[in-house]
Scaffold this motif. Structure first.
Motif, PDB file in Angstrom:
ATOM      1  N   SER A  57       0.816  -1.222   0.000  1.00 24.90           N
ATOM      2  CA  SER A  57       0.000   0.000   0.000  1.00 24.90           C
ATOM      3  C   SER A  57       0.852   1.275   0.000  1.00 24.90           C
ATOM      4  CB  SER A  57      -0.936   0.013   1.220  1.00 24.90           C
ATOM      5  OG  SER A  57      -0.186   0.008   2.426  1.00 24.90           O
ATOM      6  N   ALA A  59       3.242   1.784  -2.228  1.00 24.13           N
ATOM      7  CA  ALA A  59       3.823   1.856  -3.564  1.00 24.13           C
ATOM      8  C   ALA A  59       3.166   2.915  -4.435  1.00 24.13           C
ATOM      9  CB  ALA A  59       3.709   0.503  -4.261  1.00 24.13           C
ATOM     10  N   ASN A  60       3.954   3.419  -5.381  1.00 25.35           N
ATOM     11  CA  ASN A  60       3.395   4.249  -6.447  1.00 25.35           C
ATOM     12  C   ASN A  60       3.015   3.323  -7.603  1.00 25.35           C
ATOM     13  OD1 ASN A  60       5.776   3.645  -7.878  1.00 25.35           O
ATOM     14  ND2 ASN A  60       6.722   5.609  -7.381  1.00 25.35           N
ATOM     15  N   ARG A  61       2.559   3.880  -8.699  1.00 18.64           N
ATOM     16  CA  ARG A  61       2.095   3.020  -9.808  1.00 18.64           C
ATOM     17  C   ARG A  61       3.237   2.302 -10.511  1.00 18.64           C
ATOM     18  NH1 ARG A  61       0.696   8.264 -13.134  1.00 18.64           N
ATOM     19  NH2 ARG A  61      -0.551   8.535 -11.306  1.00 18.64           N
ATOM     20  N   LEU A  62       4.499   2.678 -10.209  1.00 17.14           N
ATOM     21  CA  LEU A  62       5.653   1.997 -10.801  1.00 17.14           C
ATOM     22  C   LEU A  62       6.184   0.883  -9.910  1.00 17.14           C
ATOM     23  CD1 LEU A  62       7.505   5.172 -12.105  1.00 17.14           C
ATOM     24  CD2 LEU A  62       5.982   3.633 -13.374  1.00 17.14           C
ATOM     25  N   GLY A  63       5.570   0.705  -8.725  1.00 19.59           N
ATOM     26  CA  GLY A  63       5.988  -0.360  -7.825  1.00 19.59           C
ATOM     27  C   GLY A  63       7.076   0.033  -6.839  1.00 19.59           C
ATOM     28  N   HIS A  66       6.156   5.366  -2.767  1.00 14.62           N
ATOM     29  CA  HIS A  66       5.602   6.653  -3.178  1.00 14.62           C
ATOM     30  C   HIS A  66       6.261   7.785  -2.390  1.00 14.62           C
ATOM     31  CE1 HIS A  66       2.704   9.850  -3.824  1.00 14.62           C
ATOM     32  NE2 HIS A  66       2.197   9.128  -4.807  1.00 14.62           N
TER      33      HIS A  66
END
Length: 153
Positions: A57, A59-63, A66
């Motif tokens: 949870s 993470a950003n959309r790149l894994g 964030h």
């Protein structure tokens, strides 16, 4: 110990024995849902370490971790560190400013380690800095100014 925003308690057993645990007592709040339980301890005057598991949870959309999560963890780590330094009443203090420098990409899985230092304290303010690491990698650095919680009236 209660700080008004969560629950601080010493850990007596297991891998975190000797550390101070901080969990939010209000389900669904930012600390509860975005940060989770952290562990802190102080081994020297004016310094503390704060540990946190990195979760999917965060993470950003790149894994990767964030940046907003890392800023939130830095803000939390300042207060967890102050509690570990023997200043739990300062959990009710407020952040005046916080600057972040992102130094590397964080991964999901390895523990996060914030090394916090109280640089200076005045009558109303505390000046702090920290670095956030995963294993040997520097992920981020931060500085912050905190306005102290008012003393008992």
């Amino acid at each position: 110990m209660s700080d008004g925003a969560g629950h601080l308690s010493p850990v007596a057993e297991g891998p975190w024995a000797g550390w101070l645990s901080w969990t939010d007592t209000v389900p669904g709040t930012f600390l509860d849902s975005a940060i989770g339980t952290s562990y802190s301890r102080s081994d020297a005057a004016g310094k503390a370490t704060v540990m946190l598991a990195s979760l999917p949870s965060h993470a950003n959309r790149l894994g990767a971790l964030h940046g907003g999560f890392l800023a939130g963890f830095a803000d939390h780590a300042y207060f967890a560190a102050l509690a570990a330094m023997g200043r739990p009443e300062q959990a009710a203090a407020v952040t005046v400013d916080l600057a972040m420098q992102y130094c590397g990409s964080g991964k999901i899985g390895p523990m996060l380690r914030a090394e916090v230092e109280l640089l200076r304290e005045t009558g109303r303010l505390m000046f702090l800095r920290l670095t956030i690491h995963q294993d040997a990698d520097l992920i981020a650095a931060s500085t912050a100014t905190v306005r102290k919680a008012p003393g008992p009236k």
